[in-house]
Design a protein around this motif. Structure first.
Motif, PDB file in Angstrom:
ATOM      1  N   CYS A  51      42.971  33.217  49.753  1.00  0.00           N
ATOM      2  CA  CYS A  51      43.408  34.592  49.494  1.00  0.00           C
ATOM      3  C   CYS A  51      43.013  35.560  50.603  1.00  0.00           C
ATOM      4  N   ARG A  52      41.885  35.331  51.248  1.00  0.00           N
ATOM      5  CA  ARG A  52      41.352  36.325  52.189  1.00  0.00           C
ATOM      6  C   ARG A  52      42.339  36.775  53.249  1.00  0.00           C
ATOM      7  N   PRO A  53      43.081  35.875  53.922  1.00  0.00           N
ATOM      8  CA  PRO A  53      44.010  36.358  54.954  1.00  0.00           C
ATOM      9  C   PRO A  53      45.205  37.130  54.396  1.00  0.00           C
ATOM     10  N   LEU A  54      45.447  37.050  53.095  1.00  0.00           N
ATOM     11  CA  LEU A  54      46.597  37.724  52.478  1.00  0.00           C
ATOM     12  C   LEU A  54      46.262  39.142  52.023  1.00  0.00           C
ATOM     13  N   ALA A  55      44.986  39.478  51.970  1.00  0.00           N
ATOM     14  CA  ALA A  55      44.531  40.769  51.448  1.00  0.00           C
ATOM     15  C   ALA A  55      44.418  41.787  52.583  1.00  0.00           C
ATOM     16  N   PRO A  56      44.489  43.064  52.253  1.00  0.00           N
ATOM     17  CA  PRO A  56      44.706  43.634  50.916  1.00  0.00           C
ATOM     18  C   PRO A  56      46.193  43.693  50.565  1.00  0.00           C
ATOM     19  N   ILE A  57      46.438  43.777  49.249  1.00  0.00           N
ATOM     20  CA  ILE A  57      47.801  44.000  48.781  1.00  0.00           C
ATOM     21  C   ILE A  57      47.832  45.346  48.049  1.00  0.00           C
ATOM     22  N   ALA A  58      49.024  45.898  47.935  1.00  0.00           N
ATOM     23  CA  ALA A  58      49.210  47.203  47.297  1.00  0.00           C
ATOM     24  C   ALA A  58      49.713  47.015  45.862  1.00  0.00           C
ATOM     25  N   GLY A  60      51.951  46.630  42.825  1.00  0.00           N
ATOM     26  CA  GLY A  60      53.333  46.171  42.745  1.00  0.00           C
ATOM     27  C   GLY A  60      53.614  44.953  43.606  1.00  0.00           C
ATOM     28  N   GLN A  61      52.747  44.671  44.567  1.00  0.00           N
ATOM     29  CA  GLN A  61      52.948  43.528  45.463  1.00  0.00           C
ATOM     30  C   GLN A  61      52.524  42.223  44.805  1.00  0.00           C
ATOM     31  N   ALA A  62      53.080  41.117  45.318  1.00  0.00           N
ATOM     32  CA  ALA A  62      52.707  39.775  44.859  1.00  0.00           C
ATOM     33  C   ALA A  62      52.656  38.848  46.070  1.00  0.00           C
ATOM     34  N   VAL A  63      51.676  37.946  46.077  1.00  0.00           N
ATOM     35  CA  VAL A  63      51.546  36.914  47.102  1.00  0.00           C
ATOM     36  C   VAL A  63      51.276  35.589  46.393  1.00  0.00           C
ATOM     37  N   ILE A  64      51.471  34.479  47.108  1.00  0.00           N
ATOM     38  CA  ILE A  64      51.346  33.159  46.486  1.00  0.00           C
ATOM     39  C   ILE A  64      50.386  32.278  47.283  1.00  0.00           C
ATOM     40  N   THR A  65      49.615  31.472  46.553  1.00  0.00           N
ATOM     41  CA  THR A  65      48.733  30.478  47.170  1.00  0.00           C
ATOM     42  C   THR A  65      48.875  29.170  46.403  1.00  0.00           C
ATOM     43  N   GLU A  66      48.243  28.138  46.952  1.00  0.00           N
ATOM     44  CA  GLU A  66      48.067  26.908  46.180  1.00  0.00           C
ATOM     45  C   GLU A  66      47.152  27.211  44.997  1.00  0.00           C
ATOM     46  N   ALA A  67      47.088  26.286  44.049  1.00  0.00           N
ATOM     47  CA  ALA A  67      46.262  26.491  42.856  1.00  0.00           C
ATOM     48  C   ALA A  67      44.914  25.773  42.925  1.00  0.00           C
ATOM     49  N   PHE A  68      44.732  24.879  43.897  1.00  0.00           N
ATOM     50  CA  PHE A  68      43.466  24.171  44.100  1.00  0.00           C
ATOM     51  C   PHE A  68      43.000  23.492  42.823  1.00  0.00           C
ATOM     52  N   GLY A  69      41.862  23.860  42.229  1.00  0.00           N
ATOM     53  CA  GLY A  69      41.319  23.157  41.071  1.00  0.00           C
ATOM     54  C   GLY A  69      42.004  23.443  39.750  1.00  0.00           C
ATOM     55  N   LEU A  70      42.965  24.358  39.743  1.00  0.00           N
ATOM     56  CA  LEU A  70      43.707  24.636  38.507  1.00  0.00           C
ATOM     57  C   LEU A  70      44.732  23.522  38.258  1.00  0.00           C
ATOM     58  N   PRO A  71      45.177  23.341  37.025  1.00  0.00           N
ATOM     59  CA  PRO A  71      46.146  22.275  36.725  1.00  0.00           C
ATOM     60  C   PRO A  71      47.587  22.666  37.054  1.00  0.00           C
ATOM     61  N   ASN A  72      47.771  23.583  38.000  1.00  0.00           N
ATOM     62  CA  ASN A  72      49.087  24.083  38.384  1.00  0.00           C
ATOM     63  C   ASN A  72      49.281  23.854  39.874  1.00  0.00           C
ATOM     64  N   ARG A  73      50.508  24.039  40.350  1.00  0.00           N
ATOM     65  CA  ARG A  73      50.762  23.897  41.787  1.00  0.00           C
ATOM     66  C   ARG A  73      50.432  25.182  42.550  1.00  0.00           C
ATOM     67  N   HIS A  74      50.692  26.338  41.930  1.00  0.00           N
ATOM     68  CA  HIS A  74      50.548  27.613  42.625  1.00  0.00           C
ATOM     69  C   HIS A  74      49.885  28.664  41.751  1.00  0.00           C
ATOM     70  N   VAL A  75      49.322  29.674  42.439  1.00  0.00           N
ATOM     71  CA  VAL A  75      48.895  30.914  41.797  1.00  0.00           C
ATOM     72  C   VAL A  75      49.662  32.038  42.484  1.00  0.00           C
ATOM     73  N   ILE A  76      50.299  32.881  41.687  1.00  0.00           N
ATOM     74  CA  ILE A  76      50.950  34.086  42.205  1.00  0.00           C
ATOM     75  C   ILE A  76      50.024  35.247  41.847  1.00  0.00           C
ATOM     76  N   HIS A  77      49.592  35.966  42.874  1.00  0.00           N
ATOM     77  CA  HIS A  77      48.629  37.057  42.704  1.00  0.00           C
ATOM     78  C   HIS A  77      49.381  38.381  42.720  1.00  0.00           C
ATOM     79  N   CYS A  78      49.232  39.177  41.651  1.00  0.00           N
ATOM     80  CA  CYS A  78      49.887  40.476  41.546  1.00  0.00           C
ATOM     81  C   CYS A  78      48.837  41.564  41.377  1.00  0.00           C
ATOM     82  N   LEU A  79      49.035  42.670  42.072  1.00  0.00           N
ATOM     83  CA  LEU A  79      48.165  43.830  41.870  1.00  0.00           C
ATOM     84  C   LEU A  79      48.919  44.839  41.024  1.00  0.00           C
ATOM     85  N   GLY A  80      48.515  44.917  39.768  1.00  0.00           N
ATOM     86  CA  GLY A  80      49.121  45.900  38.880  1.00  0.00           C
ATOM     87  C   GLY A  80      48.540  47.281  39.141  1.00  0.00           C
TER      88      GLY A  80
END
Length: 171
Positions: A51-58, A60-80
């Motif tokens: 996440c570090r190279p993708l920050a900061p976000i504003a 309404g914005q969304a960025v995506i990463t791998e999910a690593f230890g989670l049981p999913n392929r991706h995490v989509i990060h949103c700043l509400g």
């Protein structure tokens, strides 16, 4: 076949049947409390490093990463938006959902799980946040033909009931 929309009470960090989960992120995309803390703890330190190279976000914005230890392929990060501070908050909150769905479509994600963005520590009134979330997702999904299932994962029974009641009223 129309996209399946569902609401359930549960742990956003434990949705093994979803391709991606959505993080209610902070601007720096760092571990914190609530959803961000739960996802970062479950994913492990690699998520923070990704996440570090993708920050900061504003808001309404969304960025995506791998999910690593989670049981999913991706995490989509949103700043509400923070209610009462980030204006126009309804448009910013809707943008979170639209941008997350757009990223999912672009990355071939067919199922994703959202928390109630901005409705926790960011102070958005639950009923209004729910209406914006479900309306925006319903209106955006026709432009995302690859998405087959969207789940809202709520922390407690009261929030789950509000989401389910609102979803039923849209149908």
């Amino acid at each position: 076949m129309p996209t399946q929309l569902e609401c359930r009470q549960g742990d956003i960090a434990n949705q093994p049947d979803m391709d991606a989960v959505v993080n209610a992120a902070n601007a720096e995309l760092r571990p914190g409390g609530g959803v961000a803390g739960a996802l970062h703890r479950a994913a492990g330190p690699e998520l923070d490093r990704a996440c570090r190279p993708l920050a900061p976000i504003a808001p309404g914005q969304a960025v995506i990463t791998e999910a690593f230890g989670l049981p999913n392929r991706h995490v989509i990060h949103c700043l509400g938006p923070v209610y009462g501070r980030d204006k126009p908050e309804a448009e910013l909150l809707a943008a979170c959902y639209r941008n997350a769905l757009s990223l999912a479509e672009q990355h071939g994600i067919s199922s994703l799980a959202f928390p109630a963005l901005s409705a926790g520590a960011f102070g958005y009134p639950l009923e209004e946040a729910t209406r914006i979330a479900l309306t925006t997702v319903s209106e955006t999904l026709p432009q995302c033909p690859g998405i087959e299932r969207v789940r809202f994962v709520l922390f407690d029974a009261d929030s789950t009931e509000v989401f389910q009641r609102t979803l039923d009223s849209l149908g």
